[in-house]
Design a protein around this motif. Sequence first.
Motif, mmCIF file in Angstrom:
data_model
loop_
_atom_site.group_PDB
_atom_site.id
_atom_site.type_symbol
_atom_site.label_atom_id
_atom_site.label_comp_id
_atom_site.label_asym_id
_atom_site.label_seq_id
_atom_site.Cartn_x
_atom_site.Cartn_y
_atom_site.Cartn_z
ATOM 1 N N UNK A 23 0.868 -1.227 0.114
ATOM 2 C CA UNK A 23 -0.017 -0.148 -0.095
ATOM 3 C C UNK A 23 0.875 1.093 0.048
ATOM 4 N N UNK A 24 0.527 2.226 0.554
ATOM 5 C CA UNK A 24 1.070 3.380 0.727
ATOM 6 C C UNK A 24 2.050 3.728 1.944
ATOM 7 N N UNK A 25 2.040 2.844 2.911
ATOM 8 C CA UNK A 25 2.697 2.860 4.055
ATOM 9 C C UNK A 25 3.657 1.731 4.382
ATOM 10 N N UNK A 26 4.861 2.333 4.379
ATOM 11 C CA UNK A 26 6.157 1.358 4.499
ATOM 12 C C UNK A 26 6.847 1.497 5.790
ATOM 13 N N UNK A 27 6.674 0.478 6.604
ATOM 14 C CA UNK A 27 7.334 0.370 8.022
ATOM 15 C C UNK A 27 8.663 -0.210 7.690
ATOM 16 N N UNK A 28 9.620 0.357 8.390
ATOM 17 C CA UNK A 28 10.983 -0.248 8.321
ATOM 18 C C UNK A 28 11.408 -1.550 9.023
ATOM 19 N N UNK A 29 10.311 -1.829 10.101
ATOM 20 C CA UNK A 29 10.251 -3.030 11.011
ATOM 21 C C UNK A 29 9.632 -4.265 10.034
ATOM 22 N N UNK A 30 8.796 -4.005 9.097
ATOM 23 C CA UNK A 30 8.425 -4.961 8.106
ATOM 24 C C UNK A 30 9.534 -5.374 7.083
ATOM 25 N N UNK A 32 12.664 -6.196 8.283
ATOM 26 C CA UNK A 32 13.660 -6.756 9.105
ATOM 27 C C UNK A 32 14.461 -5.734 9.710
ATOM 28 N N UNK A 33 14.062 -4.385 9.953
ATOM 29 C CA UNK A 33 14.783 -3.539 10.900
ATOM 30 C C UNK A 33 14.644 -4.046 12.502
ATOM 31 N N UNK A 34 15.674 -4.140 13.026
ATOM 32 C CA UNK A 34 15.731 -4.913 14.347
ATOM 33 C C UNK A 34 15.524 -3.791 15.375
ATOM 34 N N UNK A 35 16.082 -2.667 15.347
ATOM 35 C CA UNK A 35 15.854 -1.505 16.307
ATOM 36 C C UNK A 35 16.217 -2.092 17.768
ATOM 37 N N UNK A 36 17.733 -2.681 17.521
ATOM 38 C CA UNK A 36 18.231 -3.268 18.830
ATOM 39 C C UNK A 36 19.169 -2.073 19.370
ATOM 40 N N UNK A 37 19.501 -1.171 18.749
ATOM 41 C CA UNK A 37 20.404 0.055 19.081
ATOM 42 C C UNK A 37 21.847 -0.349 18.658
ATOM 43 N N UNK A 38 22.364 -1.429 18.499
ATOM 44 C CA UNK A 38 23.758 -1.881 17.934
ATOM 45 C C UNK A 38 23.823 -2.937 17.147
ATOM 46 N N UNK A 39 22.757 -3.034 16.241
ATOM 47 C CA UNK A 39 23.091 -3.857 14.893
ATOM 48 C C UNK A 39 22.395 -2.774 13.824
ATOM 49 N N UNK A 40 23.378 -3.000 12.775
ATOM 50 C CA UNK A 40 23.113 -1.997 11.283
ATOM 51 C C UNK A 40 21.721 -2.370 10.774
#
Length: 390
Positions: A23-30, A32-40
């Motif tokens: 659709x027109x919403x693109x979520x970086x978590x979809x 595989x962005x991990x948001x761990x703070x220390x993973x690229x």
Amino acid sequence: MARWVILMCLLLSIVEARGRRNGNVFDVRDYNALASGNTDDTKAFMSAWKDACKTEGKTTFVIPSGTYMLNPIVFSGPCNGQITFELKGTLTAPTNNPSSDTTWINFRYLDHITVNGGGKLDGQGTSAWGRKNGNPLLMGLGFAFVNNSNVNNIQSVNSQNAHISMYQCENITLSHITITAPSNSPNTDGIKMAKSKGININDVHIATGDDCIAMITGTKNVNISNVYCGPGHGISVGSFGSNTDEFDIQDIYVKSCTFNATSHGVRIKTWPTALTHPLKASNIVYEDITIVDVSLPISIDQEYCPSNKCGKKVSSGVKISNISYRNIKGTSKGDVAIAFKCSESNPCQNISLENIDLKRKRPRRHRTLKNLCFNVRGASRGIQEPKACW
């Protein structure tokens, strides 16, 4: 029955994720962005951007709450639709830049991009400023060849270099932004622009170790209002006038701004360099300015030479004219309220002072606040405290 319910839930989750991507919403978590703070998470962000950029219509690129580590990244266009870059989480920069890039988060060749969301850019400058070897310290948020866009409701903290930069941009509005770095952080300009026009900056709070706002070569038609600057080096036109490939700076309007405990207030600075082509700074207005314990509130310095590394100084080739200072009041903690050090070969022309009321923070015995003026031609009216040079 329970197995059927579980299966249906899984199918619904997959459909929802695909719907957000397609659709027109693109979520970086979809992606595989991990948001761990220390993973690229750079690869996930680039994948989400590519899909968002090729989608037609109004599109939202979403960064949810969480901490995402990103290496230098370029969000490039042109894109097929109008994109909102919705930053809700925190982005952290590498403390040791792995590339030769000079900008961390870079938007290029875009039209109608909106950056907002209330999130934070953490440049991690405190871990990088002392680094003397290796790749460049990163500017934070960069815009190059970006037009008709908005940046609002974000924070930038401890950028390694300038926090926000614009190059060859048109019609950009920046509002409700908070920029923070220590007073001793090197080269951390708040907002810096070159060869750009139609820039509007309002309701911005800047505390940094260099210029709060810097307008350099080729900047035109800028409106700045309701900016709080402190600590920092003030709002500056320049520096410029040291190279042969520079362009005029003109039509700048600075209104209703406050400077608190800064080294300078409103400032124009050019290098003591002869030029082979005409170069000017003109049509600049400073109005309704509040000064609080500023070392040098008002200045034109055509002998600007940081670290005294200019070699043989010559009269500046930049022509400065049509500069107005209106309704400027407050306190100075230095000995000089106004310093106009203009070029001997190109004296400043048509400098106007109207209702200037500046007092010393703490009166010193036998030392009154004064103005210094060299090679300047102007006029004054209304309150003049200290007494005008003319």
